[in-house]
Enzyme design. Structure first.
Site, PDB file in Angstrom:
ATOM      1  N   SER A 180      99.427  32.884  55.126  1.00  0.00           N
ATOM      2  CA  SER A 180      98.853  32.189  53.963  1.00  0.00           C
ATOM      3  C   SER A 180      99.849  32.138  52.807  1.00  0.00           C
ATOM      4  O   SER A 180      99.746  31.308  51.916  1.00  0.00           O
ATOM      5  CB  SER A 180      97.591  32.910  53.493  1.00  0.00           C
ATOM      6  OG  SER A 180      96.674  32.985  54.550  1.00  0.00           O
ATOM      7  N   ARG A 181     100.822  33.051  52.822  1.00  0.00           N
ATOM      8  CA  ARG A 181     101.785  33.100  51.711  1.00  0.00           C
ATOM      9  C   ARG A 181     102.938  32.107  51.876  1.00  0.00           C
ATOM     10  O   ARG A 181     103.704  31.893  50.930  1.00  0.00           O
ATOM     11  CB  ARG A 181     102.333  34.520  51.575  1.00  0.00           C
ATOM     12  CG  ARG A 181     101.307  35.521  51.064  1.00  0.00           C
ATOM     13  CD  ARG A 181     101.976  36.846  50.728  1.00  0.00           C
ATOM     14  NE  ARG A 181     101.132  37.668  49.880  1.00  0.00           N
ATOM     15  CZ  ARG A 181     100.209  38.519  50.314  1.00  0.00           C
ATOM     16  NH1 ARG A 181     100.014  38.649  51.603  1.00  0.00           N
ATOM     17  NH2 ARG A 181      99.498  39.227  49.469  1.00  0.00           N
ATOM     18  N   ALA A 188      92.297  30.840  52.934  1.00  0.00           N
ATOM     19  CA  ALA A 188      93.583  30.130  52.980  1.00  0.00           C
ATOM     20  C   ALA A 188      94.003  29.985  54.450  1.00  0.00           C
ATOM     21  O   ALA A 188      95.114  30.338  54.839  1.00  0.00           O
ATOM     22  CB  ALA A 188      94.651  30.844  52.151  1.00  0.00           C
ATOM     23  N   HIS A 214      95.061  31.514  61.895  1.00  0.00           N
ATOM     24  CA  HIS A 214      93.628  31.841  61.868  1.00  0.00           C
ATOM     25  C   HIS A 214      92.877  31.011  62.908  1.00  0.00           C
ATOM     26  O   HIS A 214      91.934  31.483  63.536  1.00  0.00           O
ATOM     27  CB  HIS A 214      93.030  31.550  60.486  1.00  0.00           C
ATOM     28  CG  HIS A 214      93.554  32.434  59.402  1.00  0.00           C
ATOM     29  ND1 HIS A 214      94.401  31.982  58.419  1.00  0.00           N
ATOM     30  CD2 HIS A 214      93.343  33.745  59.153  1.00  0.00           C
ATOM     31  CE1 HIS A 214      94.683  32.981  57.602  1.00  0.00           C
ATOM     32  NE2 HIS A 214      94.062  34.058  58.023  1.00  0.00           N
ATOM     33  N   GLY A 268      94.911  39.483  63.730  1.00  0.00           N
ATOM     34  CA  GLY A 268      96.194  38.884  64.109  1.00  0.00           C
ATOM     35  C   GLY A 268      97.222  39.963  64.433  1.00  0.00           C
ATOM     36  O   GLY A 268      97.347  40.965  63.720  1.00  0.00           O
ATOM     37  N   LYS A 272     100.188  39.508  64.000  1.00  0.00           N
ATOM     38  CA  LYS A 272     101.239  39.400  62.981  1.00  0.00           C
ATOM     39  C   LYS A 272     101.207  40.597  62.036  1.00  0.00           C
ATOM     40  O   LYS A 272     102.240  41.112  61.629  1.00  0.00           O
ATOM     41  CB  LYS A 272     101.079  38.107  62.186  1.00  0.00           C
ATOM     42  CG  LYS A 272     102.128  38.034  61.125  1.00  0.00           C
ATOM     43  CD  LYS A 272     102.178  36.744  60.433  1.00  0.00           C
ATOM     44  CE  LYS A 272     102.871  36.932  59.122  1.00  0.00           C
ATOM     45  NZ  LYS A 272     101.992  37.601  58.161  1.00  0.00           N
ATOM     46  N   GLN A 310      98.526  46.805  60.328  1.00  0.00           N
ATOM     47  CA  GLN A 310      97.089  46.692  60.057  1.00  0.00           C
ATOM     48  C   GLN A 310      96.301  46.804  61.365  1.00  0.00           C
ATOM     49  O   GLN A 310      95.300  47.529  61.450  1.00  0.00           O
ATOM     50  CB  GLN A 310      96.820  45.354  59.376  1.00  0.00           C
ATOM     51  CG  GLN A 310      95.358  44.976  59.307  1.00  0.00           C
ATOM     52  CD  GLN A 310      95.124  43.700  58.511  1.00  0.00           C
ATOM     53  OE1 GLN A 310      95.272  43.688  57.306  1.00  0.00           O
ATOM     54  NE2 GLN A 310      94.734  42.623  59.157  1.00  0.00           N
TER      55      GLN A 310
HETATM   56  O1  PAF Z   1      94.353  40.315  57.511  1.00  0.00           O
HETATM   57  C1  PAF Z   1      93.605  39.981  56.554  1.00  0.00           C
HETATM   58  O2  PAF Z   1      93.437  38.809  56.259  1.00  0.00           O
HETATM   59  C2  PAF Z   1      92.928  41.076  55.751  1.00  0.00           C
HETATM   60  O3  PAF Z   1      93.747  42.189  55.608  1.00  0.00           O
HETATM   61  C3  PAF Z   1      91.562  41.474  56.317  1.00  0.00           C
HETATM   62  C4  PAF Z   1      91.688  42.094  57.710  1.00  0.00           C
HETATM   63  C5  PAF Z   1      90.663  40.250  56.387  1.00  0.00           C
HETATM   64  C6  PAF Z   1      90.902  42.513  55.399  1.00  0.00           C
HETATM   65  O4  PAF Z   1      90.729  42.011  54.108  1.00  0.00           O
END
Ligand code: PAF
Length: 319
Positions: free
Chosen positions: A219-220, A54, A59, A180, A182, A186
């Site tokens: 993507s959301r 998506a 990206h 990212g 963002k 993570q």
């Molecule tokens: O950020 C994302 O899109 C996901 O969390 C990732 C890092 C691809 C892991 O599935």
């Protein structure tokens, strides 16, 4: 526009990486890199960009960063079931492989790994997973139990699958992986995982991309109707207002920024905090200016969508 090679199994991916690196090495020693653009001397490099598809302009910025720095760029497109704690969220996650391949081709990505779930988790959900620990239980982790363990587990697997160090034909190869900014929590966790578990890849952050109204690309966002989309713009306005208070050398006006969000009836704030960018420990006090660079971090429910956003807070230069 080039057409990236699409691979569905880890074995195919490893073979394609070895082949592509060998071709780049041969082209380099013949005096070019095979793509018409000369890269600096030094070891060959591979950039990995993991995604769940998506794809949007955020990206695209990640692909562009990887393309600018590496000889070979590998993107992955895999909606990882392990990181969804809500089955309905997993079911409705947008899947747009054809459009994704177009964007990836346009960005000059060499290889795309788009595995089935049975390739990544052949025995079903894995028994052994990467634990995100205490850092994974705060903020996003508090409302999405298990989410970060799922993210780290799949990222560990993807880093292994694409590791150029496993390509005996060409060595050494510099390895970079792009994420990212963002998804700040993570990113902080992936950095810790790479350091704590000794991954070879250098983890690179790509800045947040915003649309004209300031909303961070996600993507959301496609699930926001026009009214919620307009309302969601208050999140970045609040972040920028907070940053302005810090840039002016004043104590961060977190209360003012929270009040701005809370005045928007279509937005339900979950958290809004000022944290250390690496540890995500809360920082700062309401009555003193910040003493070191920090990150403002927030999450909110906007209609059917949970949105997250963040903004670095730099200390103003004195003198
Ligand atoms: O950020 C994302 O899109 C996901 O969390 C990732 C890092 C691809 C892991 O599935």
């Amino acid at each position: 526009m080039s057409v990236p090679r699409l691979l569905h199994t880890a074995a195919e991916l490893k073979a394609a990486i070895a082949e592509t690196l060998a071709a780049k090495a041969a082209a380099r020693s013949a005096g070019g890199d095979g793509a018409g653009e000369r890269k600096p001397d030094g070891p060959l490099s591979l950039g990995l960009v993991p995604t769940m598809g998506a794809l949007h302009t955020g990206h695209r910025a990640m692909m562009d960063a990887a393309r600018a720095e590496n000889d070979v760029v590998v993107a992955t497109v895999f909606v990882n079931p392990l990181q969804f704690n809500d089955p309905e969220d997993l079911r409705r996650y947008p899947r747009t492989l054809e459009a994704d391949l177009e964007l990836l081709g346009d960005a000059g990505v060499d290889l795309v790994f788009a595995p089935e779930e049975s390739e990544v988790y052949p025995g079903g959900p894995p028994l052994v997973r990467v634990s995100s620990g205490e850092l994974g239980n705060r903020y996003e982790g508090a409302s999405r139990p298990g989410h970060f363990d799922g993210v780290l587990t799949v990222v560990a697997k993807l880093l292994h699958y694409a590791a150029p160090t496993a390509s005996p034909a060409v060595s050494p190869v510099r390895y970079r992986a792009y994420f990212g900014q963002k998804d700040a929590q993570q990113l902080a966790l992936i950095r810790r995982m790479a350091a704590d578990l000794g991954f070879d890849a250098e983890i690179k952050a790509v800045p947040v991309v915003r649309s004209a109204d300031g909303l961070a690309e996600s993507s959301r966002n496609v699930f926001l109707d026009p009214a919620h989309r307009r309302a969601a713009a208050v999140l970045s306005r609040a972040l920028f207002a907070l940053r302005d208070s810090v840039s002016a050398g004043s104590p961060p006006d977190l209360a003012g920024a929270v009040a701005l969000v809370e005045a928007e009836p279509l937005v339900e704030l979950d958290y809004f905090d000022i944290v250390d960018p690496q540890t995500l420990q809360p920082l700062g006090s309401a009555d003193r200016p910040l003493e070191k660079p920090a990150l403002a971090l927030l999450a909110a429910q906007v209609g059917p969508v949970r949105l997250i956003d963040n903004l670095p807070l730099e200390i103003p230069r004195t003198g």
